[in-house]
Structures are given as C-alpha cells and as structure tokens.
Design a protein around this motif. Structure first.
Motif, mmCIF file in Angstrom:
data_model
loop_
_atom_site.group_PDB
_atom_site.id
_atom_site.type_symbol
_atom_site.label_atom_id
_atom_site.label_comp_id
_atom_site.label_asym_id
_atom_site.label_seq_id
_atom_site.Cartn_x
_atom_site.Cartn_y
_atom_site.Cartn_z
ATOM 1 N N GLY A 62 -6.103 7.484 -5.098
ATOM 2 C CA GLY A 62 -7.024 7.381 -6.227
ATOM 3 C C GLY A 62 -6.551 6.462 -7.324
ATOM 4 O O GLY A 62 -7.333 6.115 -8.224
ATOM 5 N N SER A 63 -5.287 6.039 -7.292
ATOM 6 C CA SER A 63 -4.779 5.110 -8.301
ATOM 7 C C SER A 63 -5.315 3.707 -8.009
ATOM 8 O O SER A 63 -5.844 3.436 -6.922
ATOM 9 C CB SER A 63 -3.252 5.094 -8.291
ATOM 10 O OG SER A 63 -2.772 4.604 -7.040
ATOM 11 N N GLY A 64 -5.158 2.796 -8.978
ATOM 12 C CA GLY A 64 -5.633 1.432 -8.798
ATOM 13 C C GLY A 64 -5.011 0.737 -7.601
ATOM 14 O O GLY A 64 -5.726 0.189 -6.751
ATOM 15 N N PRO A 65 -3.667 0.749 -7.472
ATOM 16 C CA PRO A 65 -3.047 0.102 -6.316
ATOM 17 C C PRO A 65 -3.460 0.742 -4.988
ATOM 18 O O PRO A 65 -3.608 0.049 -3.982
ATOM 19 C CB PRO A 65 -1.544 0.287 -6.571
ATOM 20 C CG PRO A 65 -1.438 0.389 -8.057
ATOM 21 C CD PRO A 65 -2.662 1.145 -8.488
ATOM 22 N N ASP A 66 -3.655 2.061 -4.990
ATOM 23 C CA ASP A 66 -4.110 2.746 -3.774
ATOM 24 C C ASP A 66 -5.520 2.305 -3.410
ATOM 25 O O ASP A 66 -5.822 2.052 -2.236
ATOM 26 C CB ASP A 66 -4.066 4.259 -3.980
ATOM 27 C CG ASP A 66 -4.734 5.030 -2.852
ATOM 28 O OD1 ASP A 66 -4.119 5.168 -1.784
ATOM 29 O OD2 ASP A 66 -5.889 5.477 -3.037
ATOM 30 N N ALA A 67 -6.396 2.199 -4.404
ATOM 31 C CA ALA A 67 -7.778 1.776 -4.141
ATOM 32 C C ALA A 67 -7.804 0.381 -3.531
ATOM 33 O O ALA A 67 -8.557 0.109 -2.587
ATOM 34 C CB ALA A 67 -8.589 1.810 -5.438
ATOM 35 N N VAL A 68 -6.962 -0.520 -4.065
ATOM 36 C CA VAL A 68 -6.881 -1.872 -3.509
ATOM 37 C C VAL A 68 -6.360 -1.836 -2.083
ATOM 38 O O VAL A 68 -6.881 -2.508 -1.185
ATOM 39 C CB VAL A 68 -5.972 -2.754 -4.392
ATOM 40 C CG1 VAL A 68 -5.629 -4.054 -3.673
ATOM 41 C CG2 VAL A 68 -6.640 -3.051 -5.713
ATOM 42 N N LEU A 69 -5.320 -1.039 -1.864
ATOM 43 C CA LEU A 69 -4.716 -0.975 -0.529
ATOM 44 C C LEU A 69 -5.720 -0.481 0.502
ATOM 45 O O LEU A 69 -5.730 -0.949 1.648
ATOM 46 C CB LEU A 69 -3.484 -0.075 -0.556
ATOM 47 C CG LEU A 69 -2.531 -0.208 0.633
ATOM 48 C CD1 LEU A 69 -1.956 -1.621 0.710
ATOM 49 C CD2 LEU A 69 -1.405 0.812 0.549
ATOM 50 N N ARG A 70 -6.568 0.453 0.115
ATOM 51 C CA ARG A 70 -7.569 0.975 1.056
ATOM 52 C C ARG A 70 -8.613 -0.093 1.386
ATOM 53 O O ARG A 70 -9.075 -0.185 2.539
ATOM 54 C CB ARG A 70 -8.210 2.243 0.492
ATOM 55 C CG ARG A 70 -7.235 3.402 0.483
ATOM 56 C CD ARG A 70 -7.765 4.701 -0.072
ATOM 57 N NE ARG A 70 -6.652 5.634 -0.177
ATOM 58 C CZ ARG A 70 -6.202 6.371 0.834
ATOM 59 N NH1 ARG A 70 -6.786 6.300 2.018
ATOM 60 N NH2 ARG A 70 -5.172 7.179 0.662
ATOM 61 N N LEU A 71 -8.994 -0.876 0.407
ATOM 62 C CA LEU A 71 -9.906 -1.989 0.682
ATOM 63 C C LEU A 71 -9.265 -2.998 1.633
ATOM 64 O O LEU A 71 -9.889 -3.455 2.599
ATOM 65 C CB LEU A 71 -10.269 -2.703 -0.623
ATOM 66 C CG LEU A 71 -11.348 -2.081 -1.505
ATOM 67 C CD1 LEU A 71 -11.429 -2.853 -2.821
ATOM 68 C CD2 LEU A 71 -12.694 -2.105 -0.809
#
Length: 329
Positions: free
Chosen positions: A45-54
C-alpha cells in the motif's frame, strides 16, 4: 601440421571464452523461464509498493511469466535485504531498495559492517521522488525564511518530524541545519500517517513530505507546503516555490530514488536484459500517468549511473551522520 603448447593453450582459452559468452547470451535469451520474485522492504500500500506492483504486472506480460511481490518490511530494511541475499544470483530474485537503503545504511549501522553495494549490484532504476517542506495550514510560517528565522531565534526548540532515523526526512533536516547553522529537535514516527496528522494539527511544527505520503492531509486542507527541496518547481504543484524562491538554502535538494538490485554474481547479459525490459515498462503510458499522480520522476539509468548517484548520496549522508552523531546500532 603441429602446434606449439602456447598456441594450443591460446586456442583452448579462446574456445572457452567463446563458449562462456555464448552460454551467457543463451541464458539471457532464455530469461526468464520461471517466475521472478521482487523482494521489497516497503509495506503493502505504500508508494514504492504501488509502483512495484504496476511494474511487476507489466513485466509479467512482457516476460510471459509470473512476477511475484514479497513484502518484507521492518528491521530498517534488513529483513528484505537478508531475504534477497540468500537467493541464488540468477536474476530470479530481485530487491527493491531506495537510495537510503543503498547509501545511508552503511553509515547508520557501523557495527554491522554492511555495505549494500558489496552484496548487491544495481540492475534497473524505477523513479525518483522529491520532498516538500510541510507545515500546518494554520502555521504562522509563510516561507522558508520564516522557518529558519524561528529556529535561529530559539535554538534546539523547534521540532521537526520524520518517518524514521536515517530517512530522507531526517537527513534532509540535518542538511538544512548544516547549511543554515540552525539547531532543531528530531521527532521520529513509526507511522507516516500519524506524522502528518500531527503536522496538520501543529503539534509537530514541520516535516519533509512526499506527495503520496501527505496528500490525504493536504487535500483535507490541513497542510501547506512552504517549498519543494529542488532546483525547479514541478507541474503537479506549480504554485509551490523552490527552496531558493522560498528563502531557504538554494543548494538544499532532498529526494530519494528507487531501484532494483540483484545479488552479486548474476550474469551480465541477464542484468542487461532486466535493465532494458524495466526501462521499456517504465516508459509505458499507464505507468507514466500513475507516476505523475505521485510526482515520481521516471528513471532509466544504467547500473553504472545508479551506482554513481548512490556514491554521491553516500558522501553527503556520511558527512551528515558523522556531524549529527547518528547511529542505529
């Protein structure tokens, strides 16, 4: 026809070199032929996690393989780092780290004798995020000049918050102190949401903030950004002045970049393929649009560029840690 022993040895070595190069290329051409795991120290749910999932979704389509996310938050990043260190150096386990994990950890954890780039090689860059100086919307400070003047008038009295010792918010404030000669008190928070709630109420006078971490409080009308710690304004916040425009030190830049690394030993051809494919994914319009909402700057650095930027940050962080006598041992 006869061959001298030296000529024969030269021929054998040339054939071995050709075979190794051919094998490496074949390995890269075959990569990946099974699922790839991306280990990250950032919470879901963090910003870096959201990017990584994309990125993982786009890579899985490009590679026709599953790309799995393994969130391992905590321990200052060492839980994720130790998990990735145990993996085979074959390119099937990659580690997402920010520039502070790469450049600040060796200075903050001296007793561990751990230098990130002695164990991992940079493979691909993802993005860089700028940081703003955030205050309560009710704060009497209207500029960086006001903040610095208040800190000079009351040494060691002004409190600033951050999301942890050694974070960009902490080290950025240390750099502000060094550049202006002021002295303030640091209040580290475990929860980012709690930090910006407290800044919004004025209980914590100020903090550095990224857009994704502070936008909820900002959109609720409780936060104001005095400046962006960068040489240029950004399109997402065109009315927020630069540090210099707001009366702060022009040389103060606070940002963090996020990259993918691999355990040392991954074949060069495999690393080159990962770098090229990640750059292709980062250029996807859908990802660029998502980056824009976060004010993330997409990066397509080579491994050498990642290392050079990490070394530059390491020099700055090393001086700040020594100056502030900061330790996480």
């Amino acid at each position: 026809m006869s061959f001298s022993p030296r000529a024969l040895l030269t021929g054998i070595l040339a054939l071995a070199s050709l075979a190794a190069a051919t094998g490496a290329l074949a390995q890269a051409g075959d990569y990946p032929n099974k699922p790839v795991t991306l280990v990250t120290p950032f919470a879901a749910g963090s910003g870096p996690d959201a990017v990584l999932r994309l990125v993982s979704d786009k890579l899985s389509r490009l590679w026709n393989q599953r790309v799995l996310i393994d969130n391992r938050p905590g321990g200052g990043g060492f839980i994720a780092i130790d998990q990735a260190r145990r993996a085979a150096p074959d390119g099937y386990t990659l580690l997402q780290l920010d520039s502070e994990h790469i450049a600040a950890l060796p200075h903050l954890y001296k007793s561990r004798n751990f230098v990130t780039l002695q164990h991992f090689d940079p493979v691909a860059s993802l993005f860089r995020t700028p940081f703003f100086v955030a205050v309560s919307s009710e704060s009497k400070w209207k500029s960086m000049s006001d903040l610095v003047a208040a800190a000079k008038a009351s040494p060691d009295a002004i409190v600033y918050g951050s999301w942890g010792v050694g974070s960009p918010g902490h080290l950025g404030a240390q750099q502000l102190e060094a550049l202006t000669g002021i002295r303030m008190r640091h209040a580290p928070f475990r929860e980012v949401s709690q930090l910006f709630s407290n800044v919004g109420t004025g209980e914590v006078p100020w903090s550095f903030a990224s857009i994704p971490s502070s936008q909820g409080i900002y959109k609720a009308g409780k936060l104001r950004y005095l400046a962006i710690a960068a040489p240029k304004r950004i399109p997402q916040m065109p009315d927020v002045p630069t540090m210099a425009e707001a009366g702060g030190p022009a040389s103060l830049e606070v940002n963090s970049f996020v990259s993918l690394l691999a355990p040392k030993g991954v074949p060069a051809a495999v690393k080159a393929k990962i770098n090229a494919d990640v750059a292709k994914v980062i250029a996807d319009p859908e990802i660029r649009a998502r980056f824009d909402t976060f004010a993330f700057e997409p990066l397509a650095w080579s491994p050498e560029e990642i290392e050079r930027n990490a070394e530059a940050k390491s020099k700055v962080y090393g001086e700040l840690v020594r100056r502030g006598n900061i330790s996480l041992d």
